[in-house]
Enzyme design. Sequence first.
Site, PDB file in Angstrom:
ATOM      1  CE  LYS A 144      -3.470   1.628   2.403  1.00 33.78           C
ATOM      2  NZ  LYS A 144      -4.762   2.116   3.808  1.00 33.78           N
ATOM      3  NE  ARG A 148      -6.178   9.130   3.384  1.00 37.54           N
ATOM      4  CZ  ARG A 148      -4.709   9.357   3.077  1.00 37.54           C
ATOM      5  NH1 ARG A 148      -4.180  11.477   3.173  1.00 37.54           N
ATOM      6  NH2 ARG A 148      -4.150   8.654   3.223  1.00 37.54           N
ATOM      7  CE  LYS A 183      -3.523   7.842   6.218  1.00 43.31           C
ATOM      8  NZ  LYS A 183      -4.959   6.774   6.209  1.00 43.31           N
ATOM      9  CD  GLU A 213       5.731  -3.978   3.648  1.00 44.91           C
ATOM     10  OE1 GLU A 213       4.754  -4.879   4.665  1.00 44.91           O
ATOM     11  OE2 GLU A 213       6.165  -2.650   3.989  1.00 44.91           O
ATOM     12  CE  LYS A 219      -6.121   1.745  -0.238  1.00 49.16           C
ATOM     13  NZ  LYS A 219      -6.724   1.681   0.693  1.00 49.16           N
ATOM     14  CB  SER A 233     -11.941   6.952  -3.481  1.00 49.30           C
ATOM     15  OG  SER A 233     -10.062   7.322  -2.587  1.00 49.30           O
ATOM     16  CE1 TYR A 244     -15.039   3.341  -3.302  1.00 48.61           C
ATOM     17  CE2 TYR A 244     -13.240   2.971  -4.339  1.00 48.61           C
ATOM     18  CZ  TYR A 244     -13.673   3.335  -3.114  1.00 48.61           C
ATOM     19  OH  TYR A 244     -13.228   3.543  -1.700  1.00 48.61           O
TER      20      TYR A 244
HETATM   21  C1  PBG Z   1      -7.999   3.420   5.565  1.00 43.43           C
HETATM   22  C2  PBG Z   1      -7.878   2.799   4.319  1.00 43.43           C
HETATM   23  C3  PBG Z   1      -7.775   4.323   2.528  1.00 43.43           C
HETATM   24  C4  PBG Z   1      -8.568   3.468   1.880  1.00 43.43           C
HETATM   25  C5  PBG Z   1      -8.690   1.965   2.256  1.00 43.43           C
HETATM   26  N1  PBG Z   1      -8.732   1.610   3.132  1.00 43.43           N
HETATM   27  C6  PBG Z   1      -7.121   4.987   2.849  1.00 43.43           C
HETATM   28  C7  PBG Z   1      -5.717   5.292   3.478  1.00 43.43           C
HETATM   29  O1  PBG Z   1      -5.010   4.049   3.877  1.00 43.43           O
HETATM   30  O2  PBG Z   1      -5.598   6.799   3.882  1.00 43.43           O
HETATM   31  C8  PBG Z   1      -8.203   3.960   0.588  1.00 43.43           C
HETATM   32  C9  PBG Z   1      -9.311   3.332  -0.542  1.00 43.43           C
HETATM   33  C10 PBG Z   1      -9.433   4.263  -1.638  1.00 43.43           C
HETATM   34  O3  PBG Z   1      -8.977   5.777  -1.567  1.00 43.43           O
HETATM   35  O4  PBG Z   1     -10.272   4.061  -1.884  1.00 43.43           O
HETATM   36  N2  PBG Z   1      -6.759   2.763   5.718  1.00 43.43           N
END
Ligand code: PBG
Length: 330
Positions: free
Chosen positions: A201, A211, A224, A240, A255, A281, A319
Amino acid sequence: MKIIGSFPNTRLRRLRKHKWIRNIVSENNISHNDLILPVFVREGKNKIETIKSMPGVKRYSIDKLDVILKQVKKYKIPMIALFPYTSFNKKDENGTEALNPNNLICRSLKTIKKKYPEIGVMCDVALDPYTLSGHDGIIINKKIDNDETIKILTKQALLQAQMGCDVIAPSDMMDGRVGHIRKMLDKNNFKDVNILSYAVKFASNYYGPFRDAVGSKKKIKIDKKTYQMDIRNSDDSYKEVALDLKEGADMILVKPGMMYLDIISKLKNQFKTPILAYQVSGEYSLIKDGIKNKLLNEDSILESIIAFKRAGACAIISYFAIDIAKKLVR
Ligand code: PBG
């Protein structure tokens, strides 16, 4: 690779001349079985709420989940990913609400598994919907504390399993959490509950609309980078994945998806294990916007999804899952 043949003996267009022959030689196809739909839940009754930053995506109160789950069933989508919109008054520094057996996710899980046992449900293990900071872990001495966070995540995972969650999906990027979660699940007789690790990730800029959707957006962008992967790297992704598989993960998630197809492809070649992709998203909203503004046509959605299959993903969290499945399942 040596290219066999030359023009005019070889004419590549011969295999492209009709739809039927293109179908015969196609290497990748998308099926409803490859799709996972994220579903946002919220408190209250009789509520279906639009999300400004994600046109077409909605938050549902538990009593209204039928509206979306009926479609999931109709269009034969095998699994949903459940995310909670947590109201501000339920957040605190340590994300305590994550361990409340009566929280939104727990109540949703119970309702869904009772009514739709045939639909797989995956849940995020991370604290970001519940912390005031919006971080996935807890802060001790101004740092996201890895080992203390894991203690909470392990309990969060167990609670989700007890409520009927089929696939536990740690998305927090703490080191060593998969092993701890696996041990906790096994010890409590949940040895058959799956773990889908968000192993790879990235600290991406494409999570913004999400968010907003779960109510963890802050005025100043959350950083993050001390736990999510550096966007410039790919070497880390092998480490990982290797660690998480050793610790007991069944499946691996990359992701964001579209921006990191190279990573999906490399990991698939290396590990021969199920790799899933998350079309996040920001990627969704961009395409959606392009279609709305008539810069893109509807088929651009399918193109974005088939790219994941070509790269080597077995399934895609998107989505667009319903929109795509609608075209496939008749
Ligand atoms: C939280 C999480 C996130 C997403 C899925 N789980 C956001 C982040 O890590 O800040 C993002 C999913 C998306 O953007 O569609 N751990």
